[in-house]
Every structure is written in structure tokens, then in C-alpha cells.
Design a protein around this motif. Structure first.
Motif, PDB file in Angstrom:
ATOM      1  N   ARG A 172       6.273 -20.648   5.752  1.00  7.05           N
ATOM      2  CA  ARG A 172       4.997 -20.519   5.051  1.00  7.05           C
ATOM      3  C   ARG A 172       4.992 -19.390   4.029  1.00  7.05           C
ATOM      4  O   ARG A 172       3.942 -19.095   3.441  1.00  7.05           O
ATOM      5  CB  ARG A 172       3.872 -20.300   6.063  1.00  7.05           C
ATOM      6  N   SER A 173       6.125 -18.767   3.785  1.00 14.15           N
ATOM      7  CA  SER A 173       6.184 -17.695   2.800  1.00 14.15           C
ATOM      8  C   SER A 173       6.086 -18.263   1.390  1.00 14.15           C
ATOM      9  O   SER A 173       6.323 -19.451   1.155  1.00 14.15           O
ATOM     10  CB  SER A 173       7.485 -16.911   2.955  1.00 14.15           C
ATOM     11  N   ASP A 174       5.733 -17.409   0.440  1.00 19.82           N
ATOM     12  CA  ASP A 174       5.601 -17.850  -0.956  1.00 19.82           C
ATOM     13  C   ASP A 174       6.931 -18.371  -1.495  1.00 19.82           C
ATOM     14  O   ASP A 174       6.964 -19.360  -2.235  1.00 19.82           O
ATOM     15  CB  ASP A 174       5.112 -16.682  -1.822  1.00 19.82           C
ATOM     16  N   ARG A 177       7.573 -21.922  -0.183  1.00 18.50           N
ATOM     17  CA  ARG A 177       6.721 -22.971  -0.764  1.00 18.50           C
ATOM     18  C   ARG A 177       7.157 -23.349  -2.178  1.00 18.50           C
ATOM     19  O   ARG A 177       6.911 -24.470  -2.622  1.00 18.50           O
ATOM     20  CB  ARG A 177       5.261 -22.505  -0.762  1.00 18.50           C
ATOM     21  N   THR A 182      15.248 -26.775   1.512  1.00 21.42           N
ATOM     22  CA  THR A 182      15.142 -25.888   2.666  1.00 21.42           C
ATOM     23  C   THR A 182      16.512 -25.389   3.107  1.00 21.42           C
ATOM     24  O   THR A 182      17.558 -25.947   2.756  1.00 21.42           O
ATOM     25  CB  THR A 182      14.473 -26.615   3.848  1.00 21.42           C
ATOM     26  N   GLU A 218      13.243 -24.287   7.710  1.00 20.33           N
ATOM     27  CA  GLU A 218      12.352 -24.792   6.675  1.00 20.33           C
ATOM     28  C   GLU A 218      12.064 -23.756   5.598  1.00 20.33           C
ATOM     29  O   GLU A 218      11.252 -24.000   4.706  1.00 20.33           O
ATOM     30  CB  GLU A 218      11.041 -25.270   7.303  1.00 20.33           C
ATOM     31  N   TYR A 219      12.708 -22.590   5.707  1.00 23.77           N
ATOM     32  CA  TYR A 219      12.627 -21.618   4.622  1.00 23.77           C
ATOM     33  C   TYR A 219      13.540 -22.081   3.485  1.00 23.77           C
ATOM     34  O   TYR A 219      14.433 -22.909   3.675  1.00 23.77           O
ATOM     35  CB  TYR A 219      13.057 -20.243   5.125  1.00 23.77           C
TER      36      TYR A 219
END
Length: 270
Positions: A172-174, A177, A182, A218-219
């Protein structure tokens, strides 16, 4: 006493509320007349007791109050003093809530040479010989006497997973996104062993801001191994190209008209 709590018509409370002089006398007896100020309110404790509040004129205790608790058994019984205490008021300056020293240390506080011992009953750790659902913990069970004394418990792993997921290298980091892909599909992603393998790994790309850190699958960032950048020029190029060096040069103005007449005269003479 049960009858008083259920059948009181308000006479007892009114009696206690009006006993301001009794409360003041108790406060003066305990603290001295010079330290007891004006009456500022009443707090109802229950059906047979109230607390009268007086301003505390004590040096260094601005905004504090003397609280005198009065009680009585029934409407005909005398009013008695239960206690006299000094309490902070809504505008009083008080010390912050006390926090045990072992809870004051936050992430990033530990410096070079600092020691921070772990509690013996820390829920994040279990003895290495205990059975676990983590294959790595099971492997450590064979190291009794040679390897680690304690290993992460299930609670400890779940706590770490929750903390890592919410970090700057979580999904969920900027950066994640805005990433094109990923970490789970990146060649620089090194999955960790154990039960957290499916969700976390380490980044091995020195260009990435996550290099050397634990990242969520997912980063993602712009240094993904499979990122492709279009190399076509940003300015459109025309299909037809002119080479100025091969163009014929023609005279202009009066020289062009004379040349045309001369050419026409030569044709007539012939």
C-alpha cells in the motif's frame, strides 16, 4: 442499605450536597485555611456519598482541587467525612502517563553499544525444541545445545508479517501503487525461507530504494527486472526526407525574366 439505594427520594443527596461547611472544615483541618480556596463543585459518588471540590491554593499546584468525600447512613444520621485528597482539575498541569522503561524504546532508538534484553516470557519467542508449523523451526529443533536457544513463535511471525506489510515496502505504499509490476515477478526478488516465504522476500537490486530490505511480494518499484522502455523518438519524424544539398538553384527577380527572354530569342533564331 439496599432500601436506601432503591427508595431514596433525594433527601439524602440534598443533605450531602448542602454540607459544604462540613467539607470545608475537613479540608482546612487537613491542609490549613490558607491552602483551601472557594467551593467549585460537587461530584455525586453514589446514593449515600458525594465529593465537594475546593480550589487548592498550594504553591506549584495550579488548577488542582481539594476533594472531600462525605457520606451518611440515612436522612437522620450525621454526615461523616470519608477522605480528603488533592486531585488535578481540568486545567491542572500533570505529568504524562507513566510508561515502563522497556516500552519506551521505539524502532530506531537502539544505537551503537546499546543493550536491550528480551523478556523471558516474550510471546514472540518459544524454545527451539517446541514443535511448530514452520519447517525452519522444526530444523532448529535439531540444534538443541548447538544452535539457537529460542526461535520465533507463531505469534511473533504474524506480528512481524503485519508490521512488514504496513511498512514503506508493503503493497500500500506510494511506490508500490505507482510501480509497473510487483516484486513477486521480479528477478531481483529473493524469497525468504519458512512459513513467510509466500509473502515476503529481500530485494537485491542496488538501484531500487528497497535494496537490502524485506519487501512484500505485492510491493514494486520502477527498477523491476522486466520493465521495458520504448526507445522511439518522442518527436514524430516525417516519412519523406529532403536533402537540401541536391536541390537545383534558380535565379529570382529580373535576372530570371532576362534569362527567360534570352532563351526564347535563341529559339526563334534557330
Amino acid at each position: 442499605m439496599t432500601l436506601l439505594l432503591t427508595l431514596d427520594d433525594g433527601a439524602i443527596r440534598e443533605k450531602l450536597t448542602g454540607a459544604i461547611d462540613v467539607a470545608r472544615a475537613a479540608a482546612v483541618f487537613d491542609a490549613g485555611a490558607e491552602q483551601v480556596g472557594a467551593h467549585v463543585g460537587v461530584q455525586h459518588e453514589d446514593a449515600v456519598s458525594v465529593s465537594h471540590l475546593f480550589e487548592a491554593m498550594v504553591p506549584g499546584y495550579r488548577g488542582w482541587r481539594w476533594s472531600v468525600t462525605l457520606a451518611t447512613a440515612d436522612e437522620d444520621a450525621p454526615v461523616t467525612v470519608s477522605e480528603v485528597v488533592l486531585q488535578p482539575g481540568p486545567e491542572a498541569i500533570v505529568a504524562p502517563q507513566w510508561v515502563p522503561w522497556e516500552r519506551r524504546v521505539q524502532a530506531g532508538d537502539l544505537g551503537v553499544g546499546d543493550l536491550f534484553p528480551t523478556e523471558r516470557d516474550d510471546p514472540r519467542l518459544v524454545p527451539a525444541y517446541l514443535a511448530s508449523d514452520d519447517p525452519q523451526v522444526e530444523d532448529a529443533a535439531h540444534e538443541v545445545g548447538l544452535g539457537r536457544v529460542r526461535v520465533l513463535s507463531r505469534y511473533g511471525r504474524l506480528e512481524a508479517a503485519s508490521r512488514w506489510r504496513g511498512s514503506e515496502f508493503g503493497p500500500r505504499s506510494d511506490m508500490a501503487r505507482g510501480a509497473p509490476a510487483t516484486c513477486g515477478t521480479c528477478g531481483f526478488f529473493l524469497a525468504i525461507d519458512g512459513s513467510l516465504r509466500a509473502a515476503f522476500g529481500a530485494c537485491a537490486n542496488d538501484i531500487s530504494p528497497a535494496d537490502g530490505h524485506v519487501v512484500h511480494v505485492e510491493y514494486g518499484c520502477g527498477a523491476h527486472s522486466e520493465v521495458e522502455v520504448e526507445v522511439a523518438p518522442s518527436v514524430p519524424v516525417a516519412e519523406l526526407v529532403y536533402d537540401d544539398s541536391l536541390l537545383d538553384m534558380e535565379p529570382a527577380g529580373d535576372a530570371a525574366t532576362a534569362a527567360e527572354r534570352s532563351s526564347a530569342g535563341e529559339s526563334v533564331g534557330d
